[in-house]
Design an enzyme around this catalytic site. Structure first.
Site, PDB file in Angstrom:
ATOM      1  N   VAL A  56       0.935  -1.098  -0.025  1.00  0.00           N
ATOM      2  CA  VAL A  56       0.067   0.010   0.063  1.00  0.00           C
ATOM      3  C   VAL A  56       0.897   1.266   0.085  1.00  0.00           C
ATOM      4  O   VAL A  56       1.862   1.201   0.564  1.00  0.00           O
ATOM      5  CB  VAL A  56      -1.045  -0.008   1.263  1.00  0.00           C
ATOM      6  N   CYS A  57       0.456   2.287  -0.446  1.00  0.00           N
ATOM      7  CA  CYS A  57       1.173   3.522  -0.548  1.00  0.00           C
ATOM      8  C   CYS A  57      -0.058   4.578  -0.862  1.00  0.00           C
ATOM      9  O   CYS A  57      -1.228   4.100  -0.368  1.00  0.00           O
ATOM     10  CB  CYS A  57       2.088   3.682  -1.813  1.00  0.00           C
ATOM     11  N   ARG A  58       0.025   5.890  -1.041  1.00  0.00           N
ATOM     12  CA  ARG A  58      -0.752   6.846  -0.985  1.00  0.00           C
ATOM     13  C   ARG A  58      -1.823   6.609  -2.005  1.00  0.00           C
ATOM     14  O   ARG A  58      -2.922   6.626  -1.740  1.00  0.00           O
ATOM     15  CB  ARG A  58      -0.155   8.554  -1.223  1.00  0.00           C
ATOM     16  N   MET A  84      -3.849   4.342   0.000  1.00  0.00           N
ATOM     17  CA  MET A  84      -4.398   5.119   1.469  1.00  0.00           C
ATOM     18  C   MET A  84      -5.669   5.875   0.997  1.00  0.00           C
ATOM     19  O   MET A  84      -6.539   6.097   1.881  1.00  0.00           O
ATOM     20  CB  MET A  84      -3.428   5.707   2.228  1.00  0.00           C
TER      21      MET A  84
END
Length: 105
Positions: A56-58, A84
């Site tokens: 997961v990242c932004r 996110m």
């Protein structure tokens, strides 16, 4: 992987947050392990090769690259669709490391 499915399966998978430290400090998923993108190649030994990994990242871009790299290394790895931002939009829980409500940085 859609965020709702990830939320349901969060205890079954290894969730790896590849964002930068300041992003992690702003808000993180409780079960996530923080391994910044640049450190993923040197920290592979921290991951269990027998359990699926979800990155997961932004927004999902960096984590998509990390998931692809992990697959090339033999891991069963998926990306979090929308990152996110999608997690927040779905009103799923995330906090700062000290337990306050998180925000996407």
């Amino acid at each position: 992987m859609q965020v709702e499915e990830l939320y349901r399966r969060r205890n079954e998978v290894q969730l790896v947050d590849v964002r930068e430290p300041e992003e992690w400090q702003a808000g993180r998923i409780e079960s996530a392990r923080h391994i910044p993108m640049a450190e993923v190649p040197t920290r592979l030994t921290e991951l269990d090769t027998t359990r699926p990994v979800v990155t997961v990242c932004r927004s999902g871009h960096r984590s998509g690259q990390a998931a692809e790299f992990l697959r090339q290394q033999g891991y069963s790895a998926e990306n979090t669709d929308g990152g996110m931002q999608a997690w927040q939009e779905a009103a799923l829980p995330f906090t700062t490391p000290d337990g306050k409500p998180g925000r996407v940085a």
